[in-house]
Design a protein around this motif. Structure first.
Motif, short mmCIF file in Angstrom:
data_model
loop_
_atom_site.label_atom_id
_atom_site.label_comp_id
_atom_site.label_asym_id
_atom_site.label_seq_id
_atom_site.Cartn_x
_atom_site.Cartn_y
_atom_site.Cartn_z
N GLY A 155 11.65 -6.77 -5.28
CA GLY A 155 11.37 -6.52 -6.68
C GLY A 155 11.41 -5.04 -7.03
N SER A 156 11.02 -4.74 -8.25
CA SER A 156 11.09 -3.35 -8.73
C SER A 156 9.85 -3.01 -9.55
N HIS A 191 6.67 -5.68 -3.89
CA HIS A 191 6.09 -5.11 -2.68
C HIS A 191 7.04 -5.29 -1.51
N HIS A 192 6.79 -4.54 -0.43
CA HIS A 192 7.55 -4.70 0.81
C HIS A 192 6.92 -5.85 1.59
N ASP A 211 -1.60 -0.54 -4.68
CA ASP A 211 -1.04 0.34 -3.66
C ASP A 211 0.29 0.92 -4.15
N PRO A 212 0.40 2.26 -4.26
CA PRO A 212 1.64 2.85 -4.77
C PRO A 212 2.81 2.70 -3.81
#
Length: 430
Positions: A155-156, A191-192, A211-212
């Protein structure tokens, strides 16, 4: 139409199989393969030579195909930029991920295996790109298990596109002339992470709120209707996933989270197994037939955990480990270390042997095309983008078989046409 066929018995090749192999060029070794005693031939079934090795150029993305049985490079498919490759569980396909184009697509291996009670039918045909292309923001992890292939899109955060997963059936991918329609599962936020198809839905990683860096902190089971159920215990700093038969393992900061169907059905349950010693895993490799998961544990150690019982072992490799994998029999782990050596670690004894000078010393992390590693039962293939070579290594005595000069920058590599569940290496295997 299939252009090559072989009939191979599970405890060794049948007489008819050898006749067909001779007449039609099937990928089953000749009956005089190896001049040793018959027991040696019976102990290691030669049908693994049906395998093909796909190598992706780290710059152009072009894919070259090596046929192990023919000992020849048989095909080259054009590319459009760097890709990562992932073999499916059956070995019938490779999933190719193109981050630069925000898409994933599939390569047909050109090998098809039909297992029966006491023999295999092996068909071979030309490899080709599948018609299906799946588009999504920031494609990442690929997990293949239980006949399903799951592509995770991160995602973005810039435009608010959430992470999501596309699930495709391998059975549907095999149908000529039809393009499968993926099933989609949507996560909470970009997210990763990773995802894996399971019975009744999919497992999706959960983002760490606020979480950035977009880390994941746990796993949810999302059913086919879209309802989510949190899997406990949690999985802080989740960084990798691997299937092990009907289970899926996730690498957490404090151990390996193994998720499996609940007894009696009705959802999924998770069990956390601690790491054997200090460190944490970032990459996991599952081996379904044995039920074990393997992972890195610091720069120079690996571990092995029984996904069902948590029994574990730790192995110190002796050098910084950049790439590793478990060979299809599940007997040993192989690693390419930063000093340029190729190492074999025996699971049963912990014994380590090394073949030095396979590649020049290199940094595990870096930019540009990277080395790759893929394993068949008796051969390892290591890519060397700096020299344009693909290195073929005999894994038993650890000797270099051949340095294939491919040119360009060979990087990603996978073995196709092999399924660890039906290699049939020993008499009576099923």
């Amino acid at each position: 139409m299939f252009d090559r066929f072989c009939h191979a018995k599970r405890a060794g090749l049948s007489r008819s199989g050898f006749v067909l192999a001779a007449l039609m060029g099937a990928a089953c070794g000749p009956d005089d393969e190896g001049a040793g005693p018959a027991v040696a031939v019976e102990a290691r079934h030669p049908s693994w030579r049906r395998a093909r090795v796909a190598v992706a150029d780290g710059v152009s993305g072009a894919v070259s195909i090596f046929d192990v049985e023919e000992d020849a490079w048989i095909a080259a498919l054009p590319g459009d930029g760097p890709v990562s490759m992932h073999a499916t569980e059956s070995g019938d396909f490779a999933a190719l991920i193109s981050p630069g184009r925000d898409e994933g697509y599939f390569l047909r291996a050109g090998v098809s295996v039909a297992p029966h009670d006491d023999h295999l039918h092996i068909y071979k045909f030309e490899p080709s790109r599948h018609e299906l292309t799946i588009e999504g923001a920031a494609p990442g992890a690929v997990v293949s298990s239980a006949g399903q292939v799951t592509l995770f899109f991160e995602g973005s955060a810039a435009d608010g596109t959430p992470a999501q997963a596309a699930v495709v059936s391998e059975e549907e991918l095999r149908i000529r002339g039809e393009t499968p329609v993926p099933r989609w599962f949507v996560a909470e936020a970009p997210h990763h992470g990773a995802a894996a198809a399971v019975e009744g839905g999919a497992l999706l990683t959960r983002p760490l709120p606020g979480d950035p860096e977009g880390q994941a902190e746990g796993v949810s089971f999302v059913n086919d209707s879209g309802s989510a159920e949190v899997i406990m215990p949690g999985c802080p700093a989740l960084s990798g996933a691997a299937p092990i038969d009907r289970r899926v393992a996730f690498a957490c900061e404090d151990g390996v989270l193994v998720v499996e169907p609940a007894e009696g059905g009705g959802g999924m349950v998770g069990t956390k197994w601690p790491y054997p010693g200090d460190g944490r895993a970032r990459t996991l490799v599952g081996h379904g037939p044995s039920g074990f998961v393997t992972g890195d544990l610091g720069p120079s150690a690996v571990f092995r955990i029984d996904a069902a019982t948590g029994a574990s072992a730790r192995f110190d490799v002796g050098a910084e480990m950049c790439l590793f994998g478990t060979e299809p029999r599940g007997e040993a782990l192989f690693a390419l270390t930063s000093d340029g050596a190729f190492r074999r670690i025996e699971f049963a004894t912990g014994a380590i042997t090394s073949l030095d000078g396979v590649v020049s010393p290199f940094a595990c992390e870096g930019q540009g095309p990277r080395h790759g590693l893929a394993l068949t039962p008796d051969r390892a293939f290591v890519t060397a983008p700096g020299s344009g070579e693909v290195l073929e290594i005999d894994v038993a005595p650890l000797v270099m078989v051949e340095r294939h000069v491919l040119g360009g920058a060979p990087s990603g590599v996978v073995v196709l046409g092999l399924d660890a569940r039906n290699i049939d290496l020993a008499p009576g295997a099923h």
